[in-house]
Design an enzyme around this catalytic site. Sequence first.
Site, PDB file in Angstrom:
ATOM      1  N   LYS A   1      51.389  44.471  42.819  1.00 38.85           N
ATOM      2  CA  LYS A   1      50.550  44.684  43.998  1.00 38.85           C
ATOM      3  C   LYS A   1      51.410  45.196  45.149  1.00 38.85           C
ATOM      4  CE  LYS A   1      46.919  41.547  42.684  1.00 38.85           C
ATOM      5  NZ  LYS A   1      45.916  42.499  42.240  1.00 38.85           N
TER       6      LYS A   1
ATOM      7  N   ASP B   1      47.275  37.288  35.436  1.00 37.81           N
ATOM      8  CA  ASP B   1      46.171  38.044  36.035  1.00 37.81           C
ATOM      9  C   ASP B   1      46.016  39.431  35.401  1.00 37.81           C
ATOM     10  OD1 ASP B   1      44.127  38.392  38.113  1.00 37.81           O
ATOM     11  OD2 ASP B   1      45.516  39.855  39.007  1.00 37.81           O
TER      12      ASP B   1
ATOM     13  N   HIS C   1      44.594  42.816  30.811  1.00 40.57           N
ATOM     14  CA  HIS C   1      44.408  44.266  30.944  1.00 40.57           C
ATOM     15  C   HIS C   1      45.539  45.067  30.278  1.00 40.57           C
ATOM     16  CE1 HIS C   1      41.294  42.993  33.556  1.00 40.57           C
ATOM     17  NE2 HIS C   1      41.975  42.945  34.672  1.00 40.57           N
TER      18      HIS C   1
ATOM     19  N   ASP D   1      36.757  42.107  29.586  1.00 40.00           N
ATOM     20  CA  ASP D   1      37.973  42.638  30.199  1.00 40.00           C
ATOM     21  C   ASP D   1      37.548  43.998  30.716  1.00 40.00           C
ATOM     22  OD1 ASP D   1      40.281  44.203  30.650  1.00 40.00           O
ATOM     23  OD2 ASP D   1      41.448  42.723  29.557  1.00 40.00           O
ATOM     24  N   HIS D   2      37.383  44.105  32.038  1.00 41.36           N
ATOM     25  CA  HIS D   2      36.719  45.320  32.532  1.00 41.36           C
ATOM     26  C   HIS D   2      37.535  46.582  32.263  1.00 41.36           C
ATOM     27  CE1 HIS D   2      39.203  44.801  36.182  1.00 41.36           C
ATOM     28  NE2 HIS D   2      38.917  46.048  36.485  1.00 41.36           N
TER      29      HIS D   2
ATOM     30  N   LYS E   1      36.632  36.768  33.308  1.00 44.67           N
ATOM     31  CA  LYS E   1      38.014  36.310  33.282  1.00 44.67           C
ATOM     32  C   LYS E   1      38.257  35.411  34.485  1.00 44.67           C
ATOM     33  CE  LYS E   1      41.427  38.544  34.997  1.00 44.67           C
ATOM     34  NZ  LYS E   1      42.288  39.333  35.869  1.00 44.67           N
TER      35      LYS E   1
HETATM   36  P1  NDP Z   1      32.705  33.780  44.318  1.00 48.60           P
HETATM   37  O1  NDP Z   1      33.393  32.540  44.755  1.00 48.60           O
HETATM   38  O2  NDP Z   1      32.549  34.899  45.287  1.00 48.60           O
HETATM   39  O3  NDP Z   1      31.227  33.402  43.817  1.00 48.60           O
HETATM   40  C1  NDP Z   1      30.972  32.259  43.068  1.00 48.60           C
HETATM   41  C2  NDP Z   1      29.495  32.213  42.740  1.00 48.60           C
HETATM   42  O4  NDP Z   1      29.243  31.035  41.984  1.00 48.60           O
HETATM   43  C3  NDP Z   1      28.605  32.142  43.949  1.00 48.60           C
HETATM   44  O5  NDP Z   1      27.430  32.890  43.704  1.00 48.60           O
HETATM   45  C4  NDP Z   1      28.269  30.665  44.048  1.00 48.60           C
HETATM   46  O6  NDP Z   1      27.054  30.533  44.718  1.00 48.60           O
HETATM   47  C5  NDP Z   1      28.179  30.318  42.576  1.00 48.60           C
HETATM   48  N1  NDP Z   1      28.379  28.899  42.300  1.00 48.60           N
HETATM   49  C6  NDP Z   1      29.405  28.120  42.691  1.00 48.60           C
HETATM   50  N2  NDP Z   1      29.235  26.855  42.244  1.00 48.60           N
HETATM   51  C7  NDP Z   1      28.063  26.851  41.555  1.00 48.60           C
HETATM   52  C8  NDP Z   1      27.331  25.862  40.859  1.00 48.60           C
HETATM   53  N3  NDP Z   1      27.749  24.575  40.789  1.00 48.60           N
HETATM   54  N4  NDP Z   1      26.179  26.208  40.272  1.00 48.60           N
HETATM   55  C9  NDP Z   1      25.720  27.475  40.334  1.00 48.60           C
HETATM   56  N5  NDP Z   1      26.364  28.464  40.977  1.00 48.60           N
HETATM   57  C10 NDP Z   1      27.529  28.156  41.578  1.00 48.60           C
HETATM   58  O7  NDP Z   1      33.437  34.242  42.984  1.00 48.60           O
HETATM   59  P2  NDP Z   1      33.556  35.734  42.399  1.00 48.60           P
HETATM   60  O8  NDP Z   1      32.228  36.375  42.433  1.00 48.60           O
HETATM   61  O9  NDP Z   1      34.696  36.405  43.047  1.00 48.60           O
HETATM   62  O10 NDP Z   1      34.035  35.446  40.893  1.00 48.60           O
HETATM   63  C11 NDP Z   1      33.128  35.028  39.904  1.00 48.60           C
HETATM   64  C12 NDP Z   1      33.852  35.057  38.551  1.00 48.60           C
HETATM   65  O11 NDP Z   1      34.261  36.385  38.271  1.00 48.60           O
HETATM   66  C13 NDP Z   1      35.130  34.201  38.517  1.00 48.60           C
HETATM   67  O12 NDP Z   1      35.286  33.685  37.215  1.00 48.60           O
HETATM   68  C14 NDP Z   1      36.233  35.229  38.785  1.00 48.60           C
HETATM   69  O13 NDP Z   1      37.472  34.813  38.231  1.00 48.60           O
HETATM   70  C15 NDP Z   1      35.674  36.427  38.053  1.00 48.60           C
HETATM   71  N6  NDP Z   1      36.203  37.713  38.549  1.00 48.60           N
HETATM   72  C16 NDP Z   1      35.953  38.111  39.823  1.00 48.60           C
HETATM   73  C17 NDP Z   1      36.448  39.331  40.283  1.00 48.60           C
HETATM   74  C18 NDP Z   1      36.142  39.804  41.657  1.00 48.60           C
HETATM   75  O14 NDP Z   1      36.534  40.949  41.957  1.00 48.60           O
HETATM   76  N7  NDP Z   1      35.472  39.014  42.523  1.00 48.60           N
HETATM   77  C19 NDP Z   1      37.271  40.194  39.417  1.00 48.60           C
HETATM   78  C20 NDP Z   1      37.442  39.696  38.079  1.00 48.60           C
HETATM   79  C21 NDP Z   1      36.921  38.498  37.676  1.00 48.60           C
HETATM   80  P3  NDP Z   1      26.595  29.163  45.456  1.00 48.60           P
HETATM   81  O15 NDP Z   1      27.738  28.723  46.313  1.00 48.60           O
HETATM   82  O16 NDP Z   1      25.389  29.575  46.201  1.00 48.60           O
HETATM   83  O17 NDP Z   1      26.279  28.192  44.377  1.00 48.60           O
HETATM   84  C1  BG6 Z   2      41.379  42.134  38.152  1.00 46.26           C
HETATM   85  C2  BG6 Z   2      42.526  41.359  38.723  1.00 46.26           C
HETATM   86  O1  BG6 Z   2      41.068  41.673  36.870  1.00 46.26           O
HETATM   87  O2  BG6 Z   2      41.750  43.510  38.075  1.00 46.26           O
HETATM   88  C3  BG6 Z   2      42.892  41.895  40.090  1.00 46.26           C
HETATM   89  O3  BG6 Z   2      42.145  39.986  38.836  1.00 46.26           O
HETATM   90  C4  BG6 Z   2      43.174  43.375  40.031  1.00 46.26           C
HETATM   91  O4  BG6 Z   2      44.023  41.210  40.623  1.00 46.26           O
HETATM   92  C5  BG6 Z   2      42.031  44.101  39.331  1.00 46.26           C
HETATM   93  O5  BG6 Z   2      43.305  43.847  41.361  1.00 46.26           O
HETATM   94  C6  BG6 Z   2      42.384  45.557  39.097  1.00 46.26           C
HETATM   95  O6  BG6 Z   2      41.259  46.240  38.604  1.00 46.26           O
HETATM   96  P1  BG6 Z   2      41.062  47.802  38.866  1.00 46.26           P
HETATM   97  O7  BG6 Z   2      39.812  48.132  38.120  1.00 46.26           O
HETATM   98  O8  BG6 Z   2      40.941  47.970  40.339  1.00 46.26           O
HETATM   99  O9  BG6 Z   2      42.283  48.474  38.322  1.00 46.26           O
END
Ligand code: NDP
Ligand code: BG6
Length: 484
Positions: free
Chosen positions: A331, A235, A240, A177-178, A148
């Site tokens: 939040k 969000d 969710h 959708d976790h 997402k």
């Molecule tokens: P981050 O910004 O922490 O990580 C992004 C990742 O993408 C890095 O590993 C980066 O590595 C890689 N990346 C960026 N650009 C490129 C590219 N051009 N080619 C290949 N790899 C690339 O993001 P998150 O891990 O937080 O989020 C990832 C996804 O998960 C998003 O869609 C987010 O919305 C979703 N998400 C995240 C949550 C969370 O708790 N973090 C919760 C729910 C959803 P590098 O820079 O080395 O390329």
């Molecule tokens: C994510 C939202 O999908 O779910 C966050 O982007 C939110 O804003 C989170 O905090 C909540 O997940 P959980 O599993 O902690 O209830």
Amino acid sequence: MVSRVIPVDPFDLVIFGGTGDLARRKILPGLFRRFCAGQMPEGSQIIGAARSELDDAGYRDMVADAIAEFGGQQACEAGTLDAFLSSVHFVTTDAKGDGGWVELNSKMRDDKVRAFYFSVGPSLFGDLAERLHRFGLATPDSRIVVEKPFGHDLESAKALNATLAQHFDETQIYRIDHYLGKETVQNLMAVRFGNMLFEPLWNAQYVDHIQITVAETVGVGGRGGYYDKSGAMRDMVQNHLMQLLCLIAMEPPAKFEPDAVRDEKLKVIRALEPVDWHHIVRGQYGADDDGPGYRDDVEDPKSRTESFIAMKCHISNWRWAGTPFYLRTGKRLKARASEIAVVFKDAPHSIFGADAGRHRNVLAIRLQPNEGMTLDVTIKEPGPGGMRLLDVPLDMSFADALGPDAEEAPDAYERLIMDVIRGNQTLFMRGDEVEAAWAWTDPLIEGWQARNDVPKTYDPGSSGPEDALMLMHRDGRKWREVKA
Ligand code: NDP
Ligand code: BG6
């Protein structure tokens, strides 16, 4: 009770964004836990892919650190971490360029399940799908897991569905959708469709209203840039809370099979009425000693994005006509507590007279923390002095009822990744579901934007803005307390 772990087939799982926050916090520690539980078979490969210049050894160090930080308690034998790490690899790959793809392809094996997890920003989803196809990594049986947010509105969700459909069949696309992977969320279906007790009462004739609350204590923290463009509606509600609403409101599917379940969920979303703007309350948390207010968190003193939303919705179908569904999420609230409460109607006639007061049965399903259910029933207050009534909860904590099995329940991401490998889409959103959810959400957002609606400030550590309480009070109802 004996826990059953059924190993999946050996797989090659590529995690695009393998160095990112989600991979480090959830995906990699989750895979390690499945390995410890004996579910991830030997001969499987996990391949991190991102632009960072790392070799296998460097990535394994990063994965080991992530497991140490976010893995929780492992019931693993000595040497298990090394065994797990030996299946971990890294290929420097650019989603927007051609670097790394040939090498990545050379690591894929024809006799293993292939899954590609898109754990990167949404702007890269289309690039990844296109390159997986162009460089020959995508086979007819491979799966992609899409994180997402799935689109920002109906138009972008449609465009993304169309892009993915150019390269993958719907049966290959796993939209995460976790919340659907949470143990208690699945329990909603077990409670409804595994018991005779509740289903006959599960309709507008017996249910006064339903409350769905997902309260968080955290603020937007370091995610301000993303969050301020989304807000609680995009969000949390569009995905969710919508999924929770579907599971609580849908008709019984004929089978617990992907399309049977998703068809029923889709009908609920399509039956949602537009929400009157008087029935929507938006809020933003203020500052306190523990942290800055929302606008400081997102570094925009004029932001009008909501960190809290409450609303009253109606589902236009035979089962639910006239029964309101109250949703709220926010939040920096007073507790981290997610709950669905089904509030039943009053008994048609009180034989105990007006002095006995008003008593109602409430079935509350606690999603997190302290997963469990309570059913408020009315009994006689003990002691002499007449017939006074009292509501007491029949309380079932799943941890007490199930013992260690409840604690060992896999985290949502672990379960969902294993479902991807098994090829089971039941707990993933279908493209038309996501579009229907946006089709309901978009006009609400456009409505408050057109009115220049300014969210009400609420105190951190509270239950949200006063207006949210009024939303219920006006209807002669009240929210259940937000408590952990
Ligand atoms: P981050 O910004 O922490 O990580 C992004 C990742 O993408 C890095 O590993 C980066 O590595 C890689 N990346 C960026 N650009 C490129 C590219 N051009 N080619 C290949 N790899 C690339 O993001 P998150 O891990 O937080 O989020 C990832 C996804 O998960 C998003 O869609 C987010 O919305 C979703 N998400 C995240 C949550 C969370 O708790 N973090 C919760 C729910 C959803 P590098 O820079 O080395 O390329
Ligand atoms: C994510 C939202 O999908 O779910 C966050 O982007 C939110 O804003 C989170 O905090 C909540 O997940 P959980 O599993 O902690 O209830």
